[in-house]
Enzyme design. Structure first.
Site, PDB file in Angstrom:
ATOM      1  N   ASP A 189      33.196  45.415  36.392  1.00  0.00           N
ATOM      2  CA  ASP A 189      33.485  43.981  36.379  1.00  0.00           C
ATOM      3  C   ASP A 189      32.450  43.309  37.263  1.00  0.00           C
ATOM      4  OD1 ASP A 189      34.616  41.419  36.464  1.00  0.00           O
ATOM      5  OD2 ASP A 189      36.671  42.211  36.476  1.00  0.00           O
ATOM      6  N   ASP A 217      32.061  35.529  34.686  1.00  0.00           N
ATOM      7  CA  ASP A 217      32.909  36.643  35.098  1.00  0.00           C
ATOM      8  C   ASP A 217      33.088  37.512  33.854  1.00  0.00           C
ATOM      9  OD1 ASP A 217      34.908  38.300  36.087  1.00  0.00           O
ATOM     10  OD2 ASP A 217      36.352  36.681  36.479  1.00  0.00           O
ATOM     11  N   HIS A 253      42.010  33.578  33.770  1.00  0.00           N
ATOM     12  CA  HIS A 253      42.116  32.471  34.729  1.00  0.00           C
ATOM     13  C   HIS A 253      41.077  31.407  34.426  1.00  0.00           C
ATOM     14  CE1 HIS A 253      38.648  34.527  36.686  1.00  0.00           C
ATOM     15  NE2 HIS A 253      39.264  35.615  36.237  1.00  0.00           N
ATOM     16  N   HIS A 313      39.277  31.909  40.813  1.00  0.00           N
ATOM     17  CA  HIS A 313      40.602  31.613  40.265  1.00  0.00           C
ATOM     18  C   HIS A 313      40.894  30.147  40.572  1.00  0.00           C
ATOM     19  CE1 HIS A 313      41.896  35.703  39.066  1.00  0.00           C
ATOM     20  NE2 HIS A 313      40.944  36.029  39.907  1.00  0.00           N
ATOM     21  N   GLU A 354      40.575  38.151  29.901  1.00  0.00           N
ATOM     22  CA  GLU A 354      40.407  39.560  30.278  1.00  0.00           C
ATOM     23  C   GLU A 354      41.620  40.434  30.016  1.00  0.00           C
ATOM     24  OE1 GLU A 354      39.900  40.250  34.524  1.00  0.00           O
ATOM     25  OE2 GLU A 354      40.157  38.131  34.910  1.00  0.00           O
ATOM     26  N   GLU A 400      36.160  41.694  29.437  1.00  0.00           N
ATOM     27  CA  GLU A 400      36.304  40.300  29.886  1.00  0.00           C
ATOM     28  C   GLU A 400      35.062  39.510  29.509  1.00  0.00           C
ATOM     29  OE1 GLU A 400      36.448  39.866  34.168  1.00  0.00           O
ATOM     30  OE2 GLU A 400      37.318  37.854  34.004  1.00  0.00           O
TER      31      GLU A 400
HETATM   32 MN    MN Z   1      36.189  39.936  36.257  1.00  0.00          MN
HETATM   33 MN    MN Z   2      38.260  37.541  35.929  1.00  0.00          MN
END
Ligand code: MN
Ligand code: MN
Length: 305
Positions: free
Chosen positions: A85, A96, A156, A164, A190, A286
């Site tokens: 990630d 992200d 998010h 977030h 994700e 994600e």
């Molecule tokens: Mn992530």
């Molecule tokens: Mn994330």
């Protein structure tokens, strides 16, 4: 969202897509996790991005929030399900993105189902779609492949220097979740899939922290105040690893004690490593999505995917 902001989201996404491609071409069984993390983080900077958070490398039933720490002896085993990630930002606008790899064909059904679940979710997104309906798409798609989603891990909304930003995008049909996709929004989608029961719990291990920016530092010791100010200048409230601040293992674990003190008194947040409670393997994909002038852009994908 104005055009300048949109361009920065796109640039962050493009860098993230290139780094994913580069790292996929490199990872082999037997590689140390620390070398993978360093490669990812160096590559992000070399391409002109900044690090939105430490490279997370979570193996098997570890679902999220592990970044390598000394003595750095962990290696990728052939049988592992390795989730990677990574986060890039350009002037605070974040990409992200995560992917899962394995060298064992036994893990392929889980990984392929997770990839397809994310694809199905991305195809469904349009302005006005409620978050819980997207959660339903994710849950139903995962079920159709025979897997559960992890219900207490979510996508998010993203904000400026905020990973977030307040809105939660569930990975199941959670009718208690309010809100919907809107024009001008940025979101991380994700899904996490598992053959297990689909819940994670915090472990007592912490490798990632973030500061809670606040004014009154009088209560801090000299050492605490110095570390707080050093990290704050660079990270604001973005997550960090003490790997970036320590010269060697000894300093790493000394700084860890300092930051644990900061956390106890409300100057830092800990992100514990999260483990699937039935001990089963977890896969995650994600992507970051930006809705600009009514069009949905997946910023973290380039031509290759
Ligand atoms: Mn992530
Ligand atoms: Mn994330």
């Amino acid at each position: 969202m104005d055009e300048e902001v949109f361009e920065k989201y796109m640039k962050a996404g493009e860098i993230a897509a290139r780094v994913k491609n580069d790292v996929l071409n490199r990872v082999r069984p037997g590689m140390r996790l620390i070398d993978i993390a360093r490669f990812v983080e160096d590559r992000i900077r070399a391409l002109g991005g900044q690090l939105a958070f430490p490279c997370n490398l979570s193996v098997d039933s570890t679902a999220a929030h592990y970044t390598p720490e000394p003595p750095d002896t962990d290696v990728v085993e052939e049988s592992n399900v390795l989730k990677m990630d990574l986060g890039v930002h350009v002037d605070g606008y974040i990409a992200d993105t995560a992917l899962t790899i394995s060298f064992d064909p036994q893990n392929e059904p889980l990984i392929e189902a997770t990839r397809r679940t994310l694809d199905e979710a991305l195809r469904s997104i349009r302005p006005g779609l409620s978050f819980y309906k997207l959660g339903g798409v994710i849950e139903d798609t995962a079920r159709s492949y025979g897997f559960n989603t992890i219900k207490n891990l979510s996508g998010h909304s993203l904000g400026h220097y905020q990973i977030h930003a307040g809105e939660v995008i569930p990975n199941h049909r959670d009718r208690l979740t309010r809100g919907s996709f809107r024009d001008g929004g940025a979101y991380a989608i994700e899904p996490f899939l598992t053959p297990g029961i689909g819940l994670v719990a915090d472990s007592d291990r912490v490798t990632i922290y973030a500061l809670r920016p606040r004014g009154k530092l009088r209560r801090l010791s000299e050492e605490e105040r110095r570390l707080f100010e050093r990290i704050l200048g660079e990270r604001r409230a973005l997550p960090f690893t003490l790997r970036w601040y320590a010269e060697g293992p000894e300093e790493y674990y000394r700084l860890k004690e300092v930051v644990e003190g900061l956390a106890r008194r409300g100057y830092a947040i800990e992100y514990p490593v999260m483990i699937e409670v039935s001990g089963e393997r977890v896969a995650q994909f994600e992507e970051t999505v930006v809705i600009y002038r009514g069009v949905v852009y997946v910023t973290t994908r380039s031509g290759y995917s």
